[in-house]
Design a protein around this motif. Structure first.
Motif, PDB file in Angstrom:
ATOM      1  N   MET A  23      50.211  48.186  26.317  1.00  0.00           N
ATOM      2  CA  MET A  23      50.591  47.568  25.076  1.00  0.00           C
ATOM      3  C   MET A  23      49.779  48.218  23.958  1.00  0.00           C
ATOM      4  SD  MET A  23      50.022  43.588  23.986  1.00  0.00           S
ATOM      5  CE  MET A  23      51.095  43.106  25.298  1.00  0.00           C
ATOM      6  N   ASP A  24      50.429  48.513  22.838  1.00  0.00           N
ATOM      7  CA  ASP A  24      49.731  49.059  21.681  1.00  0.00           C
ATOM      8  C   ASP A  24      49.148  47.913  20.870  1.00  0.00           C
ATOM      9  OD1 ASP A  24      50.314  51.722  22.220  1.00  0.00           O
ATOM     10  OD2 ASP A  24      52.208  51.636  21.147  1.00  0.00           O
ATOM     11  N   VAL A  25      47.887  48.063  20.476  1.00  0.00           N
ATOM     12  CA  VAL A  25      47.222  47.079  19.632  1.00  0.00           C
ATOM     13  C   VAL A  25      46.803  47.799  18.362  1.00  0.00           C
ATOM     14  CG1 VAL A  25      45.370  45.398  19.440  1.00  0.00           C
ATOM     15  CG2 VAL A  25      46.432  45.816  21.665  1.00  0.00           C
ATOM     16  N   LEU A  26      47.229  47.257  17.212  1.00  0.00           N
ATOM     17  CA  LEU A  26      46.954  47.869  15.920  1.00  0.00           C
ATOM     18  C   LEU A  26      45.998  46.983  15.135  1.00  0.00           C
ATOM     19  CD1 LEU A  26      49.842  48.764  16.907  1.00  0.00           C
ATOM     20  CD2 LEU A  26      50.304  49.287  14.536  1.00  0.00           C
ATOM     21  N   TYR A  27      45.102  47.631  14.389  1.00  0.00           N
ATOM     22  CA  TYR A  27      44.120  46.920  13.576  1.00  0.00           C
ATOM     23  C   TYR A  27      44.216  47.425  12.142  1.00  0.00           C
ATOM     24  CZ  TYR A  27      42.265  46.488  18.321  1.00  0.00           C
ATOM     25  OH  TYR A  27      42.125  46.271  19.663  1.00  0.00           O
ATOM     26  N   PHE A  28      44.189  46.497  11.187  1.00  0.00           N
ATOM     27  CA  PHE A  28      44.319  46.862   9.778  1.00  0.00           C
ATOM     28  C   PHE A  28      43.164  46.312   8.950  1.00  0.00           C
ATOM     29  CE2 PHE A  28      48.567  46.970  11.535  1.00  0.00           C
ATOM     30  CZ  PHE A  28      49.057  48.167  11.040  1.00  0.00           C
ATOM     31  N   ALA A  29      42.888  46.990   7.827  1.00  0.00           N
ATOM     32  CA  ALA A  29      41.895  46.586   6.836  1.00  0.00           C
ATOM     33  C   ALA A  29      40.517  46.415   7.475  1.00  0.00           C
ATOM     34  CB  ALA A  29      42.365  45.336   6.105  1.00  0.00           C
ATOM     35  N   TRP A  30      39.828  45.311   7.174  1.00  0.00           N
ATOM     36  CA  TRP A  30      38.457  45.141   7.685  1.00  0.00           C
ATOM     37  C   TRP A  30      38.414  44.957   9.202  1.00  0.00           C
ATOM     38  CZ3 TRP A  30      37.941  40.572  10.134  1.00  0.00           C
ATOM     39  CH2 TRP A  30      38.681  39.477   9.687  1.00  0.00           C
ATOM     40  N   VAL A  31      39.519  44.560   9.819  1.00  0.00           N
ATOM     41  CA  VAL A  31      39.549  44.464  11.280  1.00  0.00           C
ATOM     42  C   VAL A  31      39.375  45.873  11.861  1.00  0.00           C
ATOM     43  CG1 VAL A  31      40.845  43.660  13.290  1.00  0.00           C
ATOM     44  CG2 VAL A  31      41.126  42.499  11.085  1.00  0.00           C
ATOM     45  N   ARG A  32      40.095  46.817  11.309  1.00  0.00           N
ATOM     46  CA  ARG A  32      39.986  48.223  11.733  1.00  0.00           C
ATOM     47  C   ARG A  32      38.563  48.743  11.492  1.00  0.00           C
ATOM     48  NH1 ARG A  32      43.599  50.710   8.362  1.00  0.00           N
ATOM     49  NH2 ARG A  32      41.945  50.908   6.857  1.00  0.00           N
ATOM     50  N   ALA A  48      56.195  41.969  25.221  1.00  0.00           N
ATOM     51  CA  ALA A  48      55.713  42.541  23.953  1.00  0.00           C
ATOM     52  C   ALA A  48      55.269  43.990  24.153  1.00  0.00           C
ATOM     53  CB  ALA A  48      54.563  41.710  23.403  1.00  0.00           C
ATOM     54  N   ARG A  49      55.541  44.806  23.156  1.00  0.00           N
ATOM     55  CA  ARG A  49      55.121  46.211  23.185  1.00  0.00           C
ATOM     56  C   ARG A  49      53.982  46.484  22.214  1.00  0.00           C
ATOM     57  NH1 ARG A  49      60.982  47.206  22.503  1.00  0.00           N
ATOM     58  NH2 ARG A  49      60.250  47.421  20.394  1.00  0.00           N
ATOM     59  N   GLU A  50      53.882  45.636  21.153  1.00  0.00           N
ATOM     60  CA  GLU A  50      52.906  45.910  20.107  1.00  0.00           C
ATOM     61  C   GLU A  50      52.350  44.606  19.546  1.00  0.00           C
ATOM     62  OE1 GLU A  50      53.684  48.852  16.716  1.00  0.00           O
ATOM     63  OE2 GLU A  50      53.961  46.886  15.770  1.00  0.00           O
ATOM     64  N   VAL A  51      51.034  44.583  19.338  1.00  0.00           N
ATOM     65  CA  VAL A  51      50.368  43.463  18.677  1.00  0.00           C
ATOM     66  C   VAL A  51      49.546  44.045  17.543  1.00  0.00           C
ATOM     67  CG1 VAL A  51      48.728  41.566  18.934  1.00  0.00           C
ATOM     68  CG2 VAL A  51      50.255  42.133  20.816  1.00  0.00           C
ATOM     69  N   ALA A  52      49.643  43.438  16.362  1.00  0.00           N
ATOM     70  CA  ALA A  52      48.890  43.907  15.202  1.00  0.00           C
ATOM     71  C   ALA A  52      48.054  42.774  14.636  1.00  0.00           C
ATOM     72  CB  ALA A  52      49.843  44.434  14.136  1.00  0.00           C
ATOM     73  N   ASP A  62      55.332  42.669  17.969  1.00  0.00           N
ATOM     74  CA  ASP A  62      56.539  43.472  17.738  1.00  0.00           C
ATOM     75  C   ASP A  62      57.052  43.293  16.311  1.00  0.00           C
ATOM     76  OD1 ASP A  62      56.386  44.580  20.275  1.00  0.00           O
ATOM     77  OD2 ASP A  62      57.645  43.026  21.153  1.00  0.00           O
ATOM     78  N   GLN A  63      56.113  43.335  15.356  1.00  0.00           N
ATOM     79  CA  GLN A  63      56.365  43.314  13.913  1.00  0.00           C
ATOM     80  C   GLN A  63      56.917  41.991  13.391  1.00  0.00           C
ATOM     81  OE1 GLN A  63      58.414  46.890  12.735  1.00  0.00           O
ATOM     82  NE2 GLN A  63      56.940  48.184  13.767  1.00  0.00           N
ATOM     83  N   GLU A  64      56.655  40.909  14.119  1.00  0.00           N
ATOM     84  CA  GLU A  64      57.053  39.567  13.669  1.00  0.00           C
ATOM     85  C   GLU A  64      55.814  38.689  13.612  1.00  0.00           C
ATOM     86  OE1 GLU A  64      59.627  35.806  15.331  1.00  0.00           O
ATOM     87  OE2 GLU A  64      60.356  37.832  15.764  1.00  0.00           O
TER      88      GLU A  64
END
Length: 81
Positions: free
Chosen positions: A1-10, A69-73, A56-58
């Motif tokens: 599964m791909d896990v994405l992190y944005f802003a201060w989380v990244r 699920a394929r992706e969690v952000a 998955d972008q929701e």
């Protein structure tokens, strides 16, 4: 599964994305697995009320199932402007 992190989380984790092998059934389970990895994840997920999550972008809650699920952000709340 791909896990994405944005802003201060990244910034706290030090990665924009990673692929993880997980047995997590929910987003909260995934967070618990990540926190158990090392301190930088614990720092990023210390206050879940300051985070939003999408599967998955929701936009979803932390109790959402990861079945199929394929992706969690993970990202901070967005503000208007």
């Amino acid at each position: 599964m791909d896990v994405l992190y944005f802003a201060w989380v990244r910034e706290r984790i030090g990665l924009p994305r990673e692929t993880v092998e997980t047995q997590a059934e929910t987003v909260a389970d995934l967070v618990a697995e990540l926190i158990a990895r090392e301190e930088r994840y614990a720092a990023a997920f210390a206050d879940l009320s300051a985070l939003r999550v999408a599967v998955d972008q929701e936009l979803v809650g932390f109790d959402t199932s990861l079945a199929g699920a394929r992706e969690v952000a993970f990202f901070p709340p967005m503000t208007g402007g």
